[in-house]
Motif scaffolding. Structure first.
Motif, short mmCIF file in Angstrom:
data_model
loop_
_atom_site.label_atom_id
_atom_site.label_comp_id
_atom_site.label_asym_id
_atom_site.label_seq_id
_atom_site.Cartn_x
_atom_site.Cartn_y
_atom_site.Cartn_z
N THR A 159 0.83 -1.20 0.00
CA THR A 159 0.00 0.00 0.00
C THR A 159 0.87 1.25 0.00
O THR A 159 1.99 1.25 0.51
N PHE A 160 0.30 2.31 -0.54
CA PHE A 160 0.99 3.59 -0.61
C PHE A 160 0.02 4.70 -0.22
O PHE A 160 -1.14 4.70 -0.64
N VAL A 161 0.51 5.64 0.57
CA VAL A 161 -0.25 6.82 0.92
C VAL A 161 0.22 7.95 0.00
O VAL A 161 1.40 8.33 0.03
N LEU A 162 -0.69 8.46 -0.81
CA LEU A 162 -0.33 9.48 -1.80
C LEU A 162 -0.78 10.85 -1.30
O LEU A 162 -1.98 11.09 -1.13
N ASN A 163 0.20 11.73 -1.06
CA ASN A 163 -0.07 13.09 -0.56
C ASN A 163 0.13 14.12 -1.66
O ASN A 163 1.09 14.02 -2.43
N ALA A 164 -0.74 15.13 -1.68
CA ALA A 164 -0.59 16.20 -2.66
C ALA A 164 -1.53 17.35 -2.30
O ALA A 164 -2.53 17.14 -1.61
N PRO A 165 -1.24 18.54 -2.80
CA PRO A 165 -2.19 19.65 -2.61
C PRO A 165 -3.48 19.45 -3.38
O PRO A 165 -4.53 19.92 -2.97
N LEU A 482 -5.84 23.34 -14.56
CA LEU A 482 -6.48 24.05 -13.46
C LEU A 482 -5.74 23.79 -12.15
O LEU A 482 -5.47 24.74 -11.39
N ALA A 483 -5.41 22.55 -11.87
CA ALA A 483 -4.69 22.24 -10.63
C ALA A 483 -3.34 22.95 -10.61
O ALA A 483 -2.93 23.51 -9.58
N LYS A 488 0.19 27.32 -8.56
CA LYS A 488 1.07 28.44 -8.89
C LYS A 488 0.63 29.72 -8.20
O LYS A 488 1.46 30.51 -7.71
N HIS A 489 -0.69 29.94 -8.11
CA HIS A 489 -1.20 31.21 -7.60
C HIS A 489 -1.80 31.10 -6.20
O HIS A 489 -2.33 32.10 -5.68
N GLY A 490 -1.71 29.92 -5.59
CA GLY A 490 -2.23 29.76 -4.24
C GLY A 490 -3.73 29.91 -4.16
O GLY A 490 -4.26 30.55 -3.24
N LEU A 491 -4.43 29.33 -5.12
CA LEU A 491 -5.88 29.49 -5.22
C LEU A 491 -6.61 28.16 -5.10
O LEU A 491 -5.99 27.09 -5.21
N VAL A 496 -11.05 30.55 -8.82
CA VAL A 496 -10.74 30.83 -10.23
C VAL A 496 -12.04 31.02 -11.00
O VAL A 496 -12.19 31.97 -11.79
N ARG A 497 -12.98 30.15 -10.76
CA ARG A 497 -14.23 30.22 -11.52
C ARG A 497 -15.04 31.47 -11.19
O ARG A 497 -15.68 32.07 -12.08
N ASN A 498 -15.04 31.86 -9.95
CA ASN A 498 -15.96 32.91 -9.51
C ASN A 498 -15.34 34.30 -9.40
O ASN A 498 -15.94 35.21 -8.84
N ASN A 499 -14.14 34.46 -9.96
CA ASN A 499 -13.52 35.77 -10.05
C ASN A 499 -13.27 36.05 -11.53
O ASN A 499 -12.53 35.32 -12.20
N GLU A 500 -13.91 37.08 -12.06
CA GLU A 500 -13.89 37.33 -13.50
C GLU A 500 -12.47 37.48 -14.03
O GLU A 500 -12.12 36.94 -15.09
#
Length: 525
Positions: A159-165, A482-483, A488-491, A496-500
């Motif tokens: 088994t492996f535990v996969l970590n990511a943002p 998108l990810a 890159k922008h800390g979002l 992203v979707r809801n800011n024009e």
């Protein structure tokens, strides 16, 4: 607990969407771990053995730049590695199989080679790690964030535990969703829920499209390649659904658009059209494209109505129940092959085509059967859900579907629903060329999971036009970008979707990377 592995982005599922997501994320400079339950990446294009289902404009526009690169590389693979006749080699739009379902009918293994070639620079540099034969077992969640997913190697049981943002769910059945307690929908919604004219009067969460276990055949007249009589042949030989015009194992099935009986032939017969020939439907090798003696026969893929399996769903049930239905689907496919070899009526008055040979090597499995082709997934409860009214010519006055200001891609296909586990026949109705709204990739609540395949915010009805190869590729590719953009922008994706301003900036990134987010001017069809 398992060994810990870390990356910028975890892509669960290495099918069409997952592979495209890994590619776009890696092109953006991010590290990716991609899991895949089988031995092959590529999903529909490879281990499920389904030649691309595409729209009429695919050679000019209507797909991402990398999907077009994939198609070009497939053609060049044949030119570079196969002894092709000059007449075929010089065709700009070479179709190796000349199957009429697609302008590009090719072998699954060629697609697999091309996908690995496209990922090769990123695999070699360490940007992309592919974990084959790994299945999701669990997820660790903290509030509205997924912290890790647990995967198990199905052979070694390590088994492996996969970590990511960020986590992208590109599995065939949306397996991250239940593991991480992310709200989702299954099966058929009701008219009350969606307002869709083609929806059911009452919702049925277990009413899902049939699955198909495809296989490849060639034909050697005068030889006998009859397989062993399948275990369940007696059942399938006599099986006749109430909504079917004949026994399932026959040449007759409903015409999807009208449901009228349609009797077809195996091979093309004089006086009949090419669409009446099942053999020409998904043919992946036309031996006449190649130098004399290269192939002793054409090769075709059997993904025909006779192998659609709808006796039960393959998810939202126990593991034992899932395995039972997959095994029964395999028995159906083998039974249809055996019927064709031994009992199928022929135009010459005889019965059976014993020269049909199961080509195990084409799909790379010991039994000669591809991985199940799963047409429908769990679907996220999304920020925005695409319904039939958005794409129907009965509700939209133009030549394209509803305009979405948050578009991250485009696609086109009829709403094509196969017979379902609720004993419902085909639903095949028109739809307009459409956009893929960013809101359909974003779960309502969980912040760092993105849909990257058939599990986006669509309904049972609209999954019928959003599930095909170039659309799934586009969904995955845009999810990967998108990810990467969010990291890159800390979002978060919803920001992203809801800011024009952010939305426009992200869409510019997509356009610069060759993602078409709007249709060009089309003439009315």
């Amino acid at each position: 607990m398992g060994q810990i592995m870390k990356a910028d982005i975890i892509v669960a599922g290495g099918g069409v969407g997952g592979t495209a997501a890994a590619l776009s994320a890696a092109k953006s400079g991010k590290t990716v771990i991609m899991t895949e339950e089988t031995n092959w990446i590529g999903g529909q294009l490879t281990n499920q053995a389904v030649p691309p289902d595409e729209h009429p404009w695919i050679e000019q526009f209507g797909c991402t730049q990398t999907y077009r690169e994939f198609r070009n590389r497939v053609r060049n693979y044949y030119r570079d590695h196969y002894p092709i006749k000059a007449s075929a080699r010089n065709k700009e739009r070479l179709n190796p199989g000349n199957g009429w379902v697609s302008r590009l009918c090719h072998e699954p293994k060629v697609a697999l080679s091309v996908l690995h070639d496209m990922l090769a620079p990123f695999v070699s540099s360490g940007k992309v790690t592919i974990l084959h034969k790994h299945k999701i077992k669990d997820a660790q969640v903290n509030g509205d964030h997924v912290e890790s997913i647990l995967v198990e190697n199905e052979e070694t049981k390590n088994t492996f535990v996969l970590n990511a943002p960020f986590f992208l769910d590109a599995t065939e059945c949306g397996d991250v969703l239940p593991a991480a307690d992310i709200e989702y929908v299954t099966g058929a919604e009701s008219k009350e829920q969606t307002g869709e004219p083609s929806a059911l009067d009452e919702a049925d969460p277990l009413d899902m499209q049939s699955v198909s276990v495809c296989f490849a055949l060639d034909y050697l007249e005068g030889e006998d390649h009859t397989i062993e009589r399948p275990r369940d042949y007696d059942f399938w030989k006599e099986y006749k659904p109430d909504f079917w015009p004949d026994k399932l194992l026959s040449w007759t099935h409903p015409f999807p658009e009208t449901l009228e009986p349609w009797t077809r032939d195996l091979f093309k017969q004089e006086g009949r059209t090419i669409i009446d020939s099942l053999w020409l439907f998904r043919r992946i090798i036309d031996k006449d494209n190649f130098e004399e003696g290269t192939f002793s026969s054409d090769i075709t893929l059997v993904n025909w109505p006779q192998i659609d399996y709808w006796l039960g769903p393959v998810f939202e049930v126990s593991e034992a129940e899932r395995n039972k239905h997959i095994e029964q689907a395999k028995q159906l496919s083998l039974s249809f092959l055996y019927w064709m070899q031994t009992e199928a009526p022929r135009p010459d008055g005889n019965k059976g085509y014993p020269g049909l040979r199961l080509r195990k090597d084409i799909v790379g499995t010991e039994d000669g059967l591809a991985m199940p082709y799963i047409r429908e997934s769990r679907r996220i409860q999304a920020e925005f859900t695409v319904v039939e009214q958005h794409v129907s010519p009965d509700y939209q006055s133009g030549v394209t579907g509803e305009y979405f200001t948050d578009s991250v891609g485009i696609g086109s296909y009829r709403i094509d629903l196969h017979p379902s586990t609720g004993d419902r026949n085909y639903l095949d109705v028109s739809s307009l060329p459409f956009q893929i709204p960013l809101g359909s990739l974003i779960p309502k609540r969980v912040k760092n999971v993105i849909a990257a395949g058939k599990n986006l915010g669509v309904t049972h009805i609209t999954t019928g036009c959003y599930r095909l190869h170039p659309v799934e590729w586009n969904i995955g590719e845009s999810a990967g970008y998108l990810a990467a953009y969010c990291i890159k922008h800390g979002l978060q994706p919803t920001e992203v979707r809801n800011n024009e301003k952010l939305l426009k900036d992200f869409q510019n990134v997509l356009v610069q990377e060759g993602v078409e987010i709007d249709w060009p001017q089309l003439e009315a069809r």
